[in-house]
Enzyme design. Sequence first.
Site, mmCIF file in Angstrom:
data_model
loop_
_atom_site.group_PDB
_atom_site.id
_atom_site.type_symbol
_atom_site.label_atom_id
_atom_site.label_comp_id
_atom_site.label_asym_id
_atom_site.label_seq_id
_atom_site.Cartn_x
_atom_site.Cartn_y
_atom_site.Cartn_z
ATOM 1 N N ASP A 1 0.817 -1.226 0.000
ATOM 2 C CA ASP A 1 0.000 0.000 0.000
ATOM 3 C C ASP A 1 0.848 1.273 0.000
ATOM 4 O O ASP A 1 0.309 2.377 -0.083
ATOM 5 C CB ASP A 1 -0.922 0.017 1.228
ATOM 6 C CG ASP A 1 -1.996 -1.060 1.133
ATOM 7 O OD1 ASP A 1 -2.371 -1.433 0.004
ATOM 8 O OD2 ASP A 1 -2.451 -1.519 2.191
ATOM 9 N N ARG B 1 -3.512 1.867 -9.381
ATOM 10 C CA ARG B 1 -2.525 2.803 -8.812
ATOM 11 C C ARG B 1 -1.328 3.060 -9.727
ATOM 12 O O ARG B 1 -0.644 4.073 -9.554
ATOM 13 C CB ARG B 1 -2.070 2.325 -7.429
ATOM 14 C CG ARG B 1 -3.152 2.546 -6.394
ATOM 15 C CD ARG B 1 -2.737 2.186 -4.988
ATOM 16 N NE ARG B 1 -3.828 2.520 -4.067
ATOM 17 C CZ ARG B 1 -3.988 1.995 -2.865
ATOM 18 N NH1 ARG B 1 -3.108 1.093 -2.417
ATOM 19 N NH2 ARG B 1 -4.991 2.350 -2.100
HETATM 20 C C1 S3P Z 1 -4.971 -5.974 3.432
HETATM 21 C C2 S3P Z 1 -4.264 -6.631 2.453
HETATM 22 C C3 S3P Z 1 -3.765 -5.954 1.244
HETATM 23 C C4 S3P Z 1 -3.748 -4.447 1.383
HETATM 24 C C5 S3P Z 1 -5.015 -3.936 1.993
HETATM 25 C C6 S3P Z 1 -5.236 -4.530 3.366
HETATM 26 C C7 S3P Z 1 -5.462 -6.744 4.586
HETATM 27 O O1 S3P Z 1 -4.606 -6.289 0.165
HETATM 28 O O2 S3P Z 1 -3.546 -3.844 0.131
HETATM 29 O O3 S3P Z 1 -4.981 -2.523 2.108
HETATM 30 O O4 S3P Z 1 -5.862 -6.122 5.592
HETATM 31 O O5 S3P Z 1 -5.449 -7.979 4.517
HETATM 32 P P1 S3P Z 1 -4.339 -7.587 -0.757
HETATM 33 O O6 S3P Z 1 -4.594 -8.771 0.068
HETATM 34 O O7 S3P Z 1 -5.353 -7.454 -1.870
HETATM 35 O O8 S3P Z 1 -2.930 -7.447 -1.229
#
Ligand code: S3P
Length: 441
Positions: free
Chosen positions: A320, A351
């Site tokens: 992120d 993004r």
């Molecule tokens: C998260 C996992 C990530 C991240 C998101 C929060 C989580 O996503 O980008 O902001 O809390 O498990 P992805 O699992 O799609 O990579």
Amino acid sequence: MPSLISSPRSPLNGTVKVPGDKSISHRSIMLSALAVGKSEVTGLLEGEDVLATAEAMRAMGARVERIGEGHWVVHGVGIGGLQTPDNVIDMGNSGTSTRLIMGLIASHDITVTMTGDASLRGRPMGRVIDPLTTMGATFSARDGKFLPLTVTGSQNPLPIDYTTPMASAQVKSAVLLAGLNTPGVTTVREKVATRDHTERMLKSMGAEIETAEEDGLYVVRLTGQPELKPVNFEVPGDISSSAFLLVAASIIPGSDITVENVGMNPLRTGIVHALKAMGADIEILNERTLGGEPVADLRVRAAKLKAVSELPVDPSTMIDEFPVLFCAAAVAEGTSRFKGLEELRVKESDRLAVMAAGLKANGVELTEFEDGIEIRGAGGKVKGGGIVATHLDHRIAMSFSVLGQMAESAITIDDAAPIQTSFPVFIDLLTGLGAGLKLAR
Ligand code: S3P
């Protein structure tokens, strides 16, 4: 739709705390809602995404109450106790709420219809629909993979052994949460270990959950139908929110700030290592443990950043944080090249495309690739003067708020509203440290 104007004011100085970690906040509400009895959460992030989770768990029968700032009480219904809500549940902008709650529903004998905002309705849900269908849930989704969708959980869910096709803690967690009300052992394998908050928190609540490294894979095994004991969760500060401050203080000459109580889970700290590889001056102080997670205070002083091409970490440890790292690269000396970032195309916005457009509009030279970006750093201030389209993406809005502090002409962010999803105090906090940010209508 308030726009936000970002321009240089003064170096950043001071000591601050950022709000609670978003990933841990979501999980603390969801898991407490499945415990038997009363749990307390302190330091909860009260951003729109987490409020969407709280509302959804209420709609499915849990009592979720706010008793003070960041202080919440949850009366759980026990595993198996979720009920069919009497209306559609609206997940707003939150992919984490949606995908993890789909996992919870998948092994409960209930039917739920979910929707969300335009950003969330464009995000792929097939990645969770596929494994949850194998476990026995049924889905009816727009075009097979988008919100709005209706999920009916299975009365007789089956444990699966699932290797995630992409690095995603949301997919891993959705399968594990479905595994909670599934008899037998649910196994998830990851090629690269992603954030492990679900595993840590379930362990602290007494679930039988084991993690191991086998044949080069990270493996999690969860024995279904435990009785989760209520615990008191203390949520550490969000390193993903801190990242905006780390970059801002690094690039604005003369800055010296301390961010206290930052979650330092090793699967989340990529941004610290990446910035250090660019020459950032970040001191990690007062390392300790809070609620089963490592935390520390981070002192950041301005430094002359140089380009980086080989990141010293796996992208999943800072997934992120790339938008704001791109802003650091835009002011650094030299050309940075980031690859292997195809997952950035399916976040709150695409993004890679949205950052490329915003950077170009502000005079930054770059090349966009299918899975990455090359940024030719200005070695100081960027031109600025452009308008950035945020596409309902909080991290785009905050990244360009930071870059505007190192722009010759002000940067305009078309919509500041998405910042409310993850970091509601962002503007006040940054302004308090010395940044130049102004809301306009
Ligand atoms: C998260 C996992 C990530 C991240 C998101 C929060 C989580 O996503 O980008 O902001 O809390 O498990 P992805 O699992 O799609 O990579």
